[in-house]
Write an enzyme that holds these catalytic residues in place. Sequence first.
Site, PDB file in Angstrom:
ATOM      1  N   SER A 169       0.846  -1.192   0.000  1.00 51.18           N
ATOM      2  CA  SER A 169       0.000   0.000   0.000  1.00 51.18           C
ATOM      3  C   SER A 169       0.888   1.251   0.000  1.00 51.18           C
ATOM      4  CB  SER A 169      -0.977  -0.048   1.177  1.00 51.18           C
ATOM      5  OG  SER A 169      -2.026   0.881   1.007  1.00 51.18           O
ATOM      6  N   GLU A 290      -9.047  -5.406  -4.786  1.00 51.90           N
ATOM      7  CA  GLU A 290      -8.387  -4.399  -3.958  1.00 51.90           C
ATOM      8  C   GLU A 290      -9.362  -3.520  -3.164  1.00 51.90           C
ATOM      9  OE1 GLU A 290      -5.352  -3.795  -3.128  1.00 51.90           O
ATOM     10  OE2 GLU A 290      -4.007  -4.634  -4.629  1.00 51.90           O
ATOM     11  N   HIS A 367      -7.704  -5.680  -0.417  1.00 54.21           N
ATOM     12  CA  HIS A 367      -6.519  -4.923  -0.038  1.00 54.21           C
ATOM     13  C   HIS A 367      -6.102  -5.296   1.386  1.00 54.21           C
ATOM     14  CE1 HIS A 367      -3.732  -1.575  -0.422  1.00 54.21           C
ATOM     15  NE2 HIS A 367      -4.073  -1.157   0.773  1.00 54.21           N
TER      16      HIS A 367
END
Length: 457
Positions: A169, A290, A367
């Site tokens: 990230s 995601e 994610h």
Amino acid sequence: MRGTLESGVAVFRGIPFAAPPVGGRRFAAPARPAPWDGVRDALAFGPAPPQAAAFGMPELAGGEDWLTLNVWSPDPGRDAGLPVMVWIQGGGYAVGASGLPEYDGTRLARGGVVVVTANHRVGIEGFALLDGAPANRGLLDQVAVLEWVRDDVRAFGGDPGCVTVFGQSAGGGSVAALMAMPRAAGLVRRAVAQSVPGTVFGPELARDVAATCAAELGLAPTVEDLAEVDPLLLPLAADGVDPSAHADRWGLAGHRGVLFAPVVDGDVLPVSPWQARLDVDLLCGHTRDEHRLFSAIAPPTDEQITSAEALFAPRPYPPTDPAARYEWILSDWLFRMPSLHLAERATPHARVHVYELTFGGPLGACHGIDVPLVFGNLTAGQPAALLDDLDAAETVSARMRAAWVGFATRGDPGWPTFDTGDVALLDVDTSVAPYPETVSRELWRDHVFAPLPLVGR
């Protein structure tokens, strides 16, 4: 340093890699830490950088010695010569700490590498563009960590000539930025960029965001005005800013709620990573679903769903269910296409391996699910809640740890390089196949992830 032996791994916590960035060093580039006499205990994590609670993160202990790192070594002998993996955590460039349980390096280190995790300044302290201060102080902290590794990791069994930086990230975005930074040249041999966000700021946008945050305190975005402000007040000031209220000036950053990102200032970060020559060997990829995590945390409004294509997509998407198209577009804009384009940018100049993580939990392959799988911490820390079938997760985790360690050790995660057209689809039954997101790839083919501009005044 005095550490501990845990599960066969030597662990050293809270090692200072730079002087506390307070007092006369507030908002400055990191400086070398003060030396000490005798043996120093390295038994507890250092305090987290000042930050607000976000995404349910726990309150973290305060203190001024924010810039510390931690080492896990399976063989701390000076001549062990083990590969080194340096982790950069995510958190939207606004939150994050190396002492969180999900980043415990024990299981990864047992694969035969020295694991280093470290704090860096976040939010206003680390990324706001302030008059009188260098840009991208959080990135400069990361460079200081890599310099510490170059100078000192041999004493912990590591090989300073075989260093891999890896992050997820905002940590993956930091990895991408480091690959484009002259100050980081020569400090890493390989890089792993997981779920890379495509957000970098131009200077005008960064200045306007900093001015808006400082105005919450009735101050200007200058070192002179902010140097004496309690560090714990600055995250509260940033929390008081509603980015969507400034979308007329901040454009996509405002619509998406992004306050902080690396700034393409022409010095610390000369150009966007997607416009730089990237010549460090790269392992890069993303999860399949995601955006699903963010929709679970803050369900989108009908207006957000209907406006997503006009705001974020470079071209019209195929007709499908509006909610599904919203997820598809935001997954692509936030992480999937920036990760793909980073790999494509590096392919002519370096060995590049690409993956898509398709293994999922209650929110699919969302994610953050890669974090517990890469570290092997399947029941500790908040990202572990993204898993449900722990037996299957253990299988995937073992394969991912072996791939990441294999890449750090030999430059080979176990599947072909991206120039062959093939990628790894990471699941219980991992396979090698052409990159699967073919429609998205074509839709975004001509898009450039350039610095986000200030669109209005």
